[in-house]
Write a protein that holds these residues in place. Sequence first.
Motif, mmCIF file in Angstrom:
data_model
loop_
_atom_site.group_PDB
_atom_site.id
_atom_site.type_symbol
_atom_site.label_atom_id
_atom_site.label_comp_id
_atom_site.label_asym_id
_atom_site.label_seq_id
_atom_site.Cartn_x
_atom_site.Cartn_y
_atom_site.Cartn_z
ATOM 1 N N ILE A 95 0.932 -1.122 0.027
ATOM 2 C CA ILE A 95 -0.123 -0.023 -0.070
ATOM 3 C C ILE A 95 0.661 1.252 -0.281
ATOM 4 O O ILE A 95 0.319 2.297 0.471
ATOM 5 N N GLY A 96 2.328 0.984 -0.282
ATOM 6 C CA GLY A 96 2.803 2.282 -0.679
ATOM 7 C C GLY A 96 3.848 2.767 0.639
ATOM 8 O O GLY A 96 4.489 3.752 0.735
ATOM 9 N N LYS A 97 3.685 1.881 1.747
ATOM 10 C CA LYS A 97 4.609 2.279 2.883
ATOM 11 C C LYS A 97 5.900 1.479 2.515
ATOM 12 O O LYS A 97 6.395 0.453 2.939
ATOM 13 N N GLN A 98 6.858 2.123 1.759
ATOM 14 C CA GLN A 98 8.358 1.435 1.560
ATOM 15 C C GLN A 98 9.156 1.642 2.360
ATOM 16 O O GLN A 98 10.173 0.907 2.461
ATOM 17 N N VAL A 99 9.066 2.433 3.426
ATOM 18 C CA VAL A 99 10.202 2.763 4.420
ATOM 19 C C VAL A 99 9.623 2.487 5.770
ATOM 20 O O VAL A 99 8.701 2.884 6.395
ATOM 21 N N SER A 100 10.358 1.481 6.430
ATOM 22 C CA SER A 100 10.142 0.824 7.786
ATOM 23 C C SER A 100 11.408 1.348 8.641
ATOM 24 O O SER A 100 12.786 0.993 8.406
ATOM 25 N N ALA A 101 11.145 2.123 9.688
ATOM 26 C CA ALA A 101 12.296 2.505 10.541
ATOM 27 C C ALA A 101 11.646 2.297 12.121
ATOM 28 O O ALA A 101 10.751 2.549 12.687
ATOM 29 N N PHE A 102 12.919 2.101 13.049
ATOM 30 C CA PHE A 102 12.762 1.944 14.024
ATOM 31 C C PHE A 102 13.471 2.917 15.020
ATOM 32 O O PHE A 102 14.549 3.194 14.616
ATOM 33 N N SER A 124 1.637 7.328 11.220
ATOM 34 C CA SER A 124 2.706 6.530 10.873
ATOM 35 C C SER A 124 3.447 5.694 11.702
ATOM 36 O O SER A 124 4.318 5.036 11.435
ATOM 37 N N VAL A 125 3.037 5.900 12.907
ATOM 38 C CA VAL A 125 3.761 5.063 13.928
ATOM 39 C C VAL A 125 2.859 3.499 14.095
ATOM 40 O O VAL A 125 1.593 3.698 14.617
ATOM 41 N N ALA A 126 3.473 2.579 13.623
ATOM 42 C CA ALA A 126 2.897 1.318 13.830
ATOM 43 C C ALA A 126 2.788 0.618 15.287
ATOM 44 O O ALA A 126 1.975 -0.017 15.410
ATOM 45 N N HIS A 140 8.011 1.957 16.099
ATOM 46 C CA HIS A 140 8.084 1.187 14.712
ATOM 47 C C HIS A 140 7.212 2.244 13.920
ATOM 48 O O HIS A 140 6.286 2.522 14.175
ATOM 49 N N VAL A 141 8.041 2.855 12.917
ATOM 50 C CA VAL A 141 7.360 3.910 12.140
ATOM 51 C C VAL A 141 7.229 3.191 10.462
ATOM 52 O O VAL A 141 8.237 2.812 10.113
ATOM 53 N N LEU A 142 6.276 3.502 9.867
ATOM 54 C CA LEU A 142 6.035 2.973 8.483
ATOM 55 C C LEU A 142 5.635 4.436 7.663
ATOM 56 O O LEU A 142 4.738 4.952 7.818
ATOM 57 N N VAL A 143 6.562 4.561 6.665
ATOM 58 C CA VAL A 143 6.118 5.952 5.962
ATOM 59 C C VAL A 143 6.419 5.496 4.517
ATOM 60 O O VAL A 143 7.074 4.735 4.206
ATOM 61 N N ASP A 144 5.952 6.415 3.471
ATOM 62 C CA ASP A 144 6.014 6.154 2.073
ATOM 63 C C ASP A 144 7.382 6.084 1.626
ATOM 64 O O ASP A 144 7.730 5.369 0.626
ATOM 65 N N ASP A 145 8.248 7.197 1.873
ATOM 66 C CA ASP A 145 9.572 7.473 1.253
ATOM 67 C C ASP A 145 10.298 7.941 2.490
ATOM 68 O O ASP A 145 9.882 8.341 3.472
ATOM 69 N N PHE A 146 11.801 8.320 1.792
ATOM 70 C CA PHE A 146 12.622 8.910 2.818
ATOM 71 C C PHE A 146 12.453 10.528 3.011
ATOM 72 O O PHE A 146 12.622 11.033 4.083
ATOM 73 N N THR A 147 11.602 11.154 1.970
ATOM 74 C CA THR A 147 11.064 12.402 2.382
ATOM 75 C C THR A 147 10.182 12.484 3.480
ATOM 76 O O THR A 147 9.966 13.449 4.397
ATOM 77 N N SER A 148 9.229 11.557 3.498
ATOM 78 C CA SER A 148 8.115 11.453 4.461
ATOM 79 C C SER A 148 8.821 11.203 5.783
ATOM 80 O O SER A 148 8.266 11.577 6.784
ATOM 81 N N LEU A 149 9.976 10.338 5.708
ATOM 82 C CA LEU A 149 10.623 9.777 6.991
ATOM 83 C C LEU A 149 11.172 11.156 7.733
ATOM 84 O O LEU A 149 11.133 11.388 8.823
#
Length: 183
Positions: A95-102, A124-126, A140-149
């Motif tokens: 669904i377009g959430k390409q970046v997963s960050a902790f 954005s916070v999973a 844990h955060v899920l966002v569309d891209d690095f700009t969103s992060l």
Amino acid sequence: MVADFFDIRRTYLYCYSLVKLLYNSKKNHTWGVYMKIDDIDRKILQLLTENGRLSYADIGKQLNLSRVAVRERVHQLMNHGVIEKFSVVINSEKIGKQVSAFFEVDCEPAYLVEVAQKLADNPSVASCYQMTGPSTLHMHVLVDDFTSLEHFINNELYNLECITRVESNILLRRFKSRNGLKL
């Protein structure tokens, strides 16, 4: 000497907020009250964990139980809080959430619950957990891209004045992901 005073004060405030949090959470939870589950309950839980859409009749066929017996057991598991809910697991990348960050986030102890609630309310916070160890919150955060992060970090995280430290790690590859406990 001054640094020692502030370290001691910070530790005291952290311990105070932790005790307060535990005290308040005890009022809302039944600590130490467990439901005894037998092998049939475990098998039902295992089948539902693998496929939450199984009907009571299908589970009954696999376990040599009636549909009614399975329904009663599932309702007991739900009533005792063993089964919290039935849900759908969504593949975030599809669904377009390409970046997963902790994130490991430290904040001033007096604001811990407020910060955790603000972050948990962010779409954005999973997931967001209070942890022991060097970091106060694990997120844990899920966002569309690095700009969103970058936007999340600069506008959502760093704007909270009581944040004292942030560390982040970006997921490269997932080897295992599981929702809930597997028996």
